[in-house]
Each structure stands twice: as C-alpha cells, then as structure tokens.
Design a protein around this motif. Structure first.
Motif, PDB file in Angstrom:
ATOM      1  N   ILE A  35       0.835  -1.201   0.000  1.00 18.00           N
ATOM      2  CA  ILE A  35       0.000   0.000   0.000  1.00 18.00           C
ATOM      3  C   ILE A  35       0.873   1.256   0.000  1.00 18.00           C
ATOM      4  O   ILE A  35       0.643   2.199  -0.762  1.00 18.00           O
ATOM      5  CB  ILE A  35      -0.947  -0.008   1.212  1.00 18.00           C
ATOM      6  CG1 ILE A  35      -1.967  -1.142   1.064  1.00 18.00           C
ATOM      7  CG2 ILE A  35      -1.670   1.334   1.345  1.00 18.00           C
ATOM      8  CD1 ILE A  35      -2.826  -1.360   2.296  1.00 18.00           C
ATOM      9  N   ALA A  36       1.911   1.253   0.847  1.00 23.14           N
ATOM     10  CA  ALA A  36       2.811   2.403   0.914  1.00 23.14           C
ATOM     11  C   ALA A  36       3.538   2.621  -0.398  1.00 23.14           C
ATOM     12  O   ALA A  36       3.703   3.757  -0.858  1.00 23.14           O
ATOM     13  CB  ALA A  36       3.813   2.213   2.053  1.00 23.14           C
ATOM     14  N   SER A  37       3.972   1.530  -1.046  1.00 24.86           N
ATOM     15  CA  SER A  37       4.708   1.673  -2.299  1.00 24.86           C
ATOM     16  C   SER A  37       3.825   2.244  -3.395  1.00 24.86           C
ATOM     17  O   SER A  37       4.289   3.022  -4.237  1.00 24.86           O
ATOM     18  CB  SER A  37       5.301   0.332  -2.733  1.00 24.86           C
ATOM     19  OG  SER A  37       4.300  -0.603  -3.075  1.00 24.86           O
ATOM     20  N   ASN A  38       2.532   1.875  -3.401  1.00 24.74           N
ATOM     21  CA  ASN A  38       1.623   2.428  -4.402  1.00 24.74           C
ATOM     22  C   ASN A  38       1.472   3.938  -4.235  1.00 24.74           C
ATOM     23  O   ASN A  38       1.378   4.681  -5.215  1.00 24.74           O
ATOM     24  CB  ASN A  38       0.247   1.760  -4.300  1.00 24.74           C
ATOM     25  CG  ASN A  38       0.090   0.641  -5.315  1.00 24.74           C
ATOM     26  OD1 ASN A  38       0.987   0.391  -6.121  1.00 24.74           O
ATOM     27  ND2 ASN A  38      -1.038  -0.040  -5.272  1.00 24.74           N
ATOM     28  N   ILE A  39       1.420   4.399  -2.987  1.00 22.95           N
ATOM     29  CA  ILE A  39       1.329   5.842  -2.740  1.00 22.95           C
ATOM     30  C   ILE A  39       2.624   6.529  -3.170  1.00 22.95           C
ATOM     31  O   ILE A  39       2.612   7.565  -3.835  1.00 22.95           O
ATOM     32  CB  ILE A  39       1.046   6.110  -1.250  1.00 22.95           C
ATOM     33  CG1 ILE A  39      -0.319   5.526  -0.858  1.00 22.95           C
ATOM     34  CG2 ILE A  39       1.074   7.612  -0.964  1.00 22.95           C
ATOM     35  CD1 ILE A  39      -0.602   5.586   0.621  1.00 22.95           C
ATOM     36  N   LEU A  40       3.762   5.915  -2.815  1.00 22.55           N
ATOM     37  CA  LEU A  40       5.057   6.516  -3.134  1.00 22.55           C
ATOM     38  C   LEU A  40       5.354   6.481  -4.632  1.00 22.55           C
ATOM     39  O   LEU A  40       6.199   7.257  -5.107  1.00 22.55           O
ATOM     40  CB  LEU A  40       6.164   5.793  -2.361  1.00 22.55           C
ATOM     41  CG  LEU A  40       6.111   5.934  -0.834  1.00 22.55           C
ATOM     42  CD1 LEU A  40       7.177   5.057  -0.183  1.00 22.55           C
ATOM     43  CD2 LEU A  40       6.289   7.384  -0.426  1.00 22.55           C
ATOM     44  N   GLU A  41       4.689   5.597  -5.374  1.00 24.83           N
ATOM     45  CA  GLU A  41       4.915   5.517  -6.817  1.00 24.83           C
ATOM     46  C   GLU A  41       4.555   6.823  -7.528  1.00 24.83           C
ATOM     47  O   GLU A  41       5.008   7.076  -8.644  1.00 24.83           O
ATOM     48  CB  GLU A  41       4.077   4.381  -7.432  1.00 24.83           C
ATOM     49  CG  GLU A  41       4.612   2.990  -7.182  1.00 24.83           C
ATOM     50  CD  GLU A  41       5.893   2.688  -7.938  1.00 24.83           C
ATOM     51  OE1 GLU A  41       6.133   3.325  -8.981  1.00 24.83           O
ATOM     52  OE2 GLU A  41       6.662   1.835  -7.475  1.00 24.83           O
ATOM     53  N   THR A  42       3.724   7.647  -6.897  1.00 28.27           N
ATOM     54  CA  THR A  42       3.323   8.899  -7.537  1.00 28.27           C
ATOM     55  C   THR A  42       4.456   9.923  -7.574  1.00 28.27           C
ATOM     56  O   THR A  42       4.367  10.928  -8.271  1.00 28.27           O
ATOM     57  CB  THR A  42       2.117   9.515  -6.802  1.00 28.27           C
ATOM     58  OG1 THR A  42       2.457   9.741  -5.431  1.00 28.27           O
ATOM     59  CG2 THR A  42       0.915   8.570  -6.866  1.00 28.27           C
ATOM     60  N   LYS A  43       5.512   9.680  -6.794  1.00 30.13           N
ATOM     61  CA  LYS A  43       6.675  10.578  -6.794  1.00 30.13           C
ATOM     62  C   LYS A  43       7.657  10.117  -7.867  1.00 30.13           C
ATOM     63  O   LYS A  43       8.171   9.012  -7.831  1.00 30.13           O
ATOM     64  CB  LYS A  43       7.351  10.557  -5.424  1.00 30.13           C
ATOM     65  CG  LYS A  43       8.651  11.370  -5.331  1.00 30.13           C
ATOM     66  CD  LYS A  43       8.399  12.867  -5.367  1.00 30.13           C
ATOM     67  CE  LYS A  43       9.712  13.631  -5.232  1.00 30.13           C
ATOM     68  NZ  LYS A  43       9.834  14.367  -4.001  1.00 30.13           N
ATOM     69  N   GLN A  44       7.904  10.970  -8.867  1.00 28.07           N
ATOM     70  CA  GLN A  44       8.844  10.671  -9.941  1.00 28.07           C
ATOM     71  C   GLN A  44      10.186  11.330  -9.641  1.00 28.07           C
ATOM     72  O   GLN A  44      10.242  12.489  -9.238  1.00 28.07           O
ATOM     73  CB  GLN A  44       8.304  11.202 -11.279  1.00 28.07           C
ATOM     74  CG  GLN A  44       6.912  10.691 -11.629  1.00 28.07           C
ATOM     75  CD  GLN A  44       6.889   9.214 -11.890  1.00 28.07           C
ATOM     76  OE1 GLN A  44       7.725   8.688 -12.613  1.00 28.07           O
ATOM     77  NE2 GLN A  44       5.916   8.528 -11.295  1.00 28.07           N
ATOM     78  N   MET A  45      11.269  10.569  -9.848  1.00 27.18           N
ATOM     79  CA  MET A  45      12.597  11.079  -9.530  1.00 27.18           C
ATOM     80  C   MET A  45      13.562  10.753 -10.666  1.00 27.18           C
ATOM     81  O   MET A  45      13.386   9.747 -11.357  1.00 27.18           O
ATOM     82  CB  MET A  45      13.119  10.444  -8.232  1.00 27.18           C
ATOM     83  CG  MET A  45      12.212  10.667  -7.032  1.00 27.18           C
ATOM     84  SD  MET A  45      12.820   9.844  -5.517  1.00 27.18           S
ATOM     85  CE  MET A  45      12.603   8.116  -5.964  1.00 27.18           C
ATOM     86  N   VAL A  46      14.551  11.604 -10.845  1.00 23.13           N
ATOM     87  CA  VAL A  46      15.573  11.386 -11.860  1.00 23.13           C
ATOM     88  C   VAL A  46      16.938  11.540 -11.220  1.00 23.13           C
ATOM     89  O   VAL A  46      17.231  12.559 -10.590  1.00 23.13           O
ATOM     90  CB  VAL A  46      15.438  12.367 -13.039  1.00 23.13           C
ATOM     91  CG1 VAL A  46      16.571  12.158 -14.037  1.00 23.13           C
ATOM     92  CG2 VAL A  46      14.091  12.201 -13.728  1.00 23.13           C
TER      93      VAL A  46
ATOM     94  N   GLY B 175      -3.864  18.118  -5.017  1.00 22.41           N
ATOM     95  CA  GLY B 175      -2.805  17.276  -4.475  1.00 22.41           C
ATOM     96  C   GLY B 175      -3.309  15.890  -4.104  1.00 22.41           C
ATOM     97  O   GLY B 175      -2.644  14.885  -4.366  1.00 22.41           O
ATOM     98  N   PHE B 176      -4.499  15.833  -3.499  1.00 16.80           N
ATOM     99  CA  PHE B 176      -5.079  14.547  -3.129  1.00 16.80           C
ATOM    100  C   PHE B 176      -5.330  13.706  -4.373  1.00 16.80           C
ATOM    101  O   PHE B 176      -5.035  12.506  -4.399  1.00 16.80           O
ATOM    102  CB  PHE B 176      -6.393  14.770  -2.370  1.00 16.80           C
ATOM    103  CG  PHE B 176      -6.970  13.516  -1.770  1.00 16.80           C
ATOM    104  CD1 PHE B 176      -6.638  13.140  -0.478  1.00 16.80           C
ATOM    105  CD2 PHE B 176      -7.840  12.717  -2.501  1.00 16.80           C
ATOM    106  CE1 PHE B 176      -7.169  11.988   0.085  1.00 16.80           C
ATOM    107  CE2 PHE B 176      -8.372  11.560  -1.951  1.00 16.80           C
ATOM    108  CZ  PHE B 176      -8.039  11.193  -0.648  1.00 16.80           C
ATOM    109  N   HIS B 177      -5.846  14.338  -5.411  1.00 22.19           N
ATOM    110  CA  HIS B 177      -6.136  13.609  -6.650  1.00 22.19           C
ATOM    111  C   HIS B 177      -4.849  13.116  -7.316  1.00 22.19           C
ATOM    112  O   HIS B 177      -4.813  12.017  -7.878  1.00 22.19           O
ATOM    113  CB  HIS B 177      -6.903  14.509  -7.625  1.00 22.19           C
ATOM    114  CG  HIS B 177      -7.194  13.841  -8.931  1.00 22.19           C
ATOM    115  ND1 HIS B 177      -8.143  12.844  -9.070  1.00 22.19           N
ATOM    116  CD2 HIS B 177      -6.639  14.007 -10.176  1.00 22.19           C
ATOM    117  CE1 HIS B 177      -8.169  12.433 -10.333  1.00 22.19           C
ATOM    118  NE2 HIS B 177      -7.271  13.127 -11.012  1.00 22.19           N
ATOM    119  N   ALA B 178      -3.802  13.926  -7.240  1.00 23.99           N
ATOM    120  CA  ALA B 178      -2.530  13.528  -7.852  1.00 23.99           C
ATOM    121  C   ALA B 178      -1.970  12.264  -7.206  1.00 23.99           C
ATOM    122  O   ALA B 178      -1.315  11.453  -7.863  1.00 23.99           O
ATOM    123  CB  ALA B 178      -1.522  14.669  -7.732  1.00 23.99           C
ATOM    124  N   ILE B 179      -2.258  12.064  -5.912  1.00 20.23           N
ATOM    125  CA  ILE B 179      -1.735  10.899  -5.195  1.00 20.23           C
ATOM    126  C   ILE B 179      -2.672   9.708  -5.282  1.00 20.23           C
ATOM    127  O   ILE B 179      -2.245   8.574  -5.543  1.00 20.23           O
ATOM    128  CB  ILE B 179      -1.480  11.254  -3.723  1.00 20.23           C
ATOM    129  CG1 ILE B 179      -0.392  12.324  -3.627  1.00 20.23           C
ATOM    130  CG2 ILE B 179      -1.083  10.012  -2.923  1.00 20.23           C
ATOM    131  CD1 ILE B 179      -0.165  12.839  -2.222  1.00 20.23           C
TER     132      ILE B 179
END
Length: 227
Positions: free
Chosen positions: A18-29, A96-100
């Motif tokens: 569950i936590a990983s699905n939420i964190l997947e919304t953060k894109q990093m390079v 912000g809520f929708h983005a996550i």
C-alpha cells in the motif's frame, strides 16, 4: 495453527504494498535513471516473499501474495471513492489529493497484474531452486528469484502503464533501471535477510520443502493441495 510470525510478516507485506503504491506517484531522476518513490519500499515485499517461501513454502507464500493483493485492491477502491467525492469548499488540497490517490484505471490494472506476475514468479523460483539445491545456497536463490520476479514485474507494468504515453525508447531504460536497482537493493540487504531467515527457522522449527506442491496460483482458493 497459523504462526504468529507468519501473520506479522503478512501484515508488513500488505503495508509495504500500500505504501509503495502511494510513493509511486513521486517521480525522480538521478542522472540517466528514471525512478519512482516506490523503489524505497517495494523491494521489501520481495524480501518478505523470499523469507516466507524459504521457511514455510510456496503455499504460504501464495497466501501472503493474495492477502497483499486483496488488501491493496481494497485500499485502492476506497481511495478512489474518497477521491471521487467532492471536497469541502474550504479545503484547498483537492488537486494534491487527486494527484496521489486518483490513479487511472490503466495504472491500477498495470500495478495489479505486474504485482501478481512478479510475486508468483519470485516465489516459484525460490521454491524450485531450494529443491534443486537441497536447501543450500540461499543467497543465490534470493538474488535469482528477485531478478526473475522483478523482471516479470517490470515487463508487465511499464508497457501496460506507459505504452503510448511515454516515448517507446524510454520504456526499456525505465524497465532496466528498476530491475537493476531493486536487485542491488536485495544484494545490499542480503546479510540481514539471511539472518532473519536463519532466526525464523530456528524459532519456528520449520524449513519446508515444496515436494509435490501445486504451483497453480489459485490453489489456495480451490483447495488444490498436493502435499
């Protein structure tokens, strides 16, 4: 009687998903690497998968995987409902809520399919290699199961989620980056994984071998058990 340790591993496994699905919304390079925040925690689910399959066998690993899947699915349904309900007029965090939590059906489908594929491939490789190795070479089993499992996960997720959305030439790089980094993650924490496996085996008095087990991923629902 169900092991208390197995129950605790299952709870941690579900929380990690569950936590990983939420964190997947953060894109990093990082240089040439395109990553997501889920990389920070998702590999832990594969480590737990390895521990459960090594100690209790493939059937218990199947229960772990399906429990994680169903709790994650339930969470995403509730999150989607909450996202669809209009926020209060004074609340300013709707975007912000929708983005996550506003995952598109395509992303959700890709996530669920890739998780099932990768997790069961991981457990299958662990199980078959343990029998072939007669219980020896756990470090090799842990690494190889991660390579195959994460490979299957990436092979399904990125094309299903991003084909036609991102440039096609970017997809292989993203798939390879995720596979390599998650495997490196597994290797770095391998000494801890080995200690946990050895401790759990001693504590539980368990070291199961999947002789004549059914590898049907739906066997836990059908009662299709050959042992």
């Amino acid at each position: 009687m169900v092991s208390v340790l197995f129950m605790q591993f299952t709870v941690i496994f579900a929380v990690c998903l569950i936590a990983s699905n939420i964190l997947e919304t953060k894109q990093m390079v990082f240089g040439p690497l395109h990553l997501t925040g889920g990389l920070l925690i998702f590999p832990i689910s594969y480590i737990l998968n390895d521990v459960v399959c090594e100690v209790w066998g493939y059937r218990r690993a199947s229960i772990l995987i399906w429990t994680g899947f169903l709790t994650n699915f339930a969470f995403m349904i509730v999150a989607s409902i909450a996202d669809a309900i209009p926020g209060a007029s004074y609340w300013e965090n709707e975007a912000g809520f929708h983005a996550i939590f506003g995952l598109t059906p395509r992303i959700a489908l890709a996530s669920f399919v890739s998780f099932i594929a990768g997790s069961f491939v991981n457990a299958y490789v662990m199980s078959r290699m343990k029998i072939a190795d007669k219980g020896k070479r756990f470090p090799l089993r842990a690494i190889m199961s991660t390579v195959w499992g994460e490979g299957a996960d990436s092979l399904f997720f990125f094309p299903l989620a991003f084909y036609g959305v991102l440039p096609n030439e970017e997809l292989p790089l993203m798939m390879l980056s995720q596979l390599v980094l998650k495997t490196v993650y597994e290797i770095i924490v391998l000494p801890v994984t080995i200690r946990v496996v050895n401790w759990v085996k001693r504590y539980e008095g368990e070291d199961y071998y999947d002789n004549n087990v059914s590898y049907n991923i739906f066997a836990v629902f059908l009662g299709n058990k050959k042992e």
